[in-house]
Design a protein around this motif. Sequence first.
Motif, PDB file in Angstrom:
ATOM      1  N   ARG A 136       0.818  -1.214   0.000  1.00 48.62           N
ATOM      2  CA  ARG A 136       0.000   0.000   0.000  1.00 48.62           C
ATOM      3  C   ARG A 136       0.848   1.260   0.000  1.00 48.62           C
ATOM      4  O   ARG A 136       0.318   2.375   0.001  1.00 48.62           O
ATOM      5  N   PHE A 140       1.202   4.609   3.688  1.00 49.83           N
ATOM      6  CA  PHE A 140       0.514   3.764   4.664  1.00 49.83           C
ATOM      7  C   PHE A 140       1.461   3.345   5.782  1.00 49.83           C
ATOM      8  O   PHE A 140       1.067   3.265   6.946  1.00 49.83           O
ATOM      9  N   TYR A 143       1.829   6.249   8.025  1.00 49.24           N
ATOM     10  CA  TYR A 143       0.590   6.392   8.797  1.00 49.24           C
ATOM     11  C   TYR A 143       0.585   5.444  10.002  1.00 49.24           C
ATOM     12  O   TYR A 143       0.218   5.835  11.119  1.00 49.24           O
ATOM     13  N   ASN A 144       0.988   4.201   9.823  1.00 56.10           N
ATOM     14  CA  ASN A 144       1.032   3.234  10.923  1.00 56.10           C
ATOM     15  C   ASN A 144       1.995   3.666  12.014  1.00 56.10           C
ATOM     16  O   ASN A 144       1.706   3.526  13.208  1.00 56.10           O
ATOM     17  N   ASP A 147       0.527   6.743  13.749  1.00 54.93           N
ATOM     18  CA  ASP A 147      -0.629   6.334  14.541  1.00 54.93           C
ATOM     19  C   ASP A 147      -0.178   5.720  15.866  1.00 54.93           C
ATOM     20  O   ASP A 147      -0.768   5.973  16.921  1.00 54.93           O
ATOM     21  N   GLU A 218      -6.028   8.533  -0.644  1.00 53.32           N
ATOM     22  CA  GLU A 218      -5.825   7.642   0.499  1.00 53.32           C
ATOM     23  C   GLU A 218      -4.871   8.268   1.509  1.00 53.32           C
ATOM     24  O   GLU A 218      -5.115   8.249   2.712  1.00 53.32           O
ATOM     25  N   ASN A 219      -3.747   8.830   1.010  1.00 51.45           N
ATOM     26  CA  ASN A 219      -2.793   9.480   1.906  1.00 51.45           C
ATOM     27  C   ASN A 219      -3.434  10.649   2.644  1.00 51.45           C
ATOM     28  O   ASN A 219      -3.154  10.886   3.823  1.00 51.45           O
ATOM     29  N   TYR A 222      -5.396   9.322   5.482  1.00 54.68           N
ATOM     30  CA  TYR A 222      -4.523   8.916   6.591  1.00 54.68           C
ATOM     31  C   TYR A 222      -4.183  10.124   7.465  1.00 54.68           C
ATOM     32  O   TYR A 222      -4.260  10.070   8.696  1.00 54.68           O
ATOM     33  N   ASP A 225      -7.076  11.367   9.539  1.00 50.78           N
ATOM     34  CA  ASP A 225      -7.328  10.504  10.688  1.00 50.78           C
ATOM     35  C   ASP A 225      -6.352  10.818  11.822  1.00 50.78           C
ATOM     36  O   ASP A 225      -6.757  10.909  12.990  1.00 50.78           O
ATOM     37  N   LEU A 226      -5.082  10.993  11.498  1.00 44.17           N
ATOM     38  CA  LEU A 226      -4.081  11.349  12.504  1.00 44.17           C
ATOM     39  C   LEU A 226      -4.388  12.715  13.114  1.00 44.17           C
ATOM     40  O   LEU A 226      -4.235  12.918  14.327  1.00 44.17           O
TER      41      LEU A 226
END
Length: 322
Positions: A136, A140, A143-144, A147, A218-219, A222, A225-226
């Motif tokens: 991904r 991604f 992002y992980n 997060d 998508e980015n 991410y 969301d953060l």
Amino acid sequence: MLRVLVYDNQTSNLEEMTDPKQVLTAISDTQKTIWVDLTKPSQEEAKLLEEGFHFHTIAVESALKEGERPKFYSYGNYSFLLMEATIASNKGSVVKLSQFSAFISKNYLVTVHQKDVNFIEDTINTIKSEPELLNRGVGFLLYNLLDGLIANYFPILDKIDNKLKTIEERIFQRPNQQVLNEIFKLRQEINQMRKSVSNNLDVLSLMMRHDSMQSSEENRMYLMDLYDHLMHLLDMIDMYHDMVFTSMDAYLSSVSNNMNNIMKVLTAITTIMMPLTVITGIYGMNFDMPEFHWTYGYAWALTLMAVSVIAMTLFLRSRKWL
């Protein structure tokens, strides 16, 4: 310490590397997603950042030097990110911070940190168990990591909440100087947390506005969301900040109430003793009184004192002053 994970997007094969030369060869292959993690980098590993990856000297210095302010810069074909991260602390202090740096390119991510942070290990274990996640892309993966970095703030807030509850109980039981010192210390830690989260929020806002970080929808999702997580953290910190000031007001009110109770008791004692002072003053005058020649004169004086004490006590109790 150097750790490298190389994922081939075509074969879905995950490979671990330790040789820096192999890493530099691998990053030229755009069909691979590469994560290079440096923990407490040695001089050779630090040279790899500048001489191998050709990162800017200022960015490398910021990544290797603790105490830098969170920031985000774009250098054309890569971006540099620096954020504050929480680390485990077994000492009295609740908040302990270090920095986390990342060099972000299209097909590789280089992370640098001077302290061991659990979200790095968690992400490595996740990637090893599910290597297809790297398919991904770097966005991604970043992002992980971020997060996990943000999630580490929540246990600290739980500790702050427990400390506040303990302090509140002690305020109403025994509000001493030690409790006040703990309130001030907790307020400093909350302010430190607020500054850290606020700085990270500013950096994330800058990333969201930057074109290179929104190359895909998508980015962008991410990052949003953060951003929501950090805003939630900031709201919680503001709530605890208000609770600390409420605890301080409660402490001052409790101390003042205790002082009033002490003064109330002392005043009552003084009031009860006043008739005794009057009686002893009268019988202490240099005049000849009939009671001086009375057999029961001494007993009369003592009885009069006892009766006056009882009468004053009953009077104060009837008015609920004692």
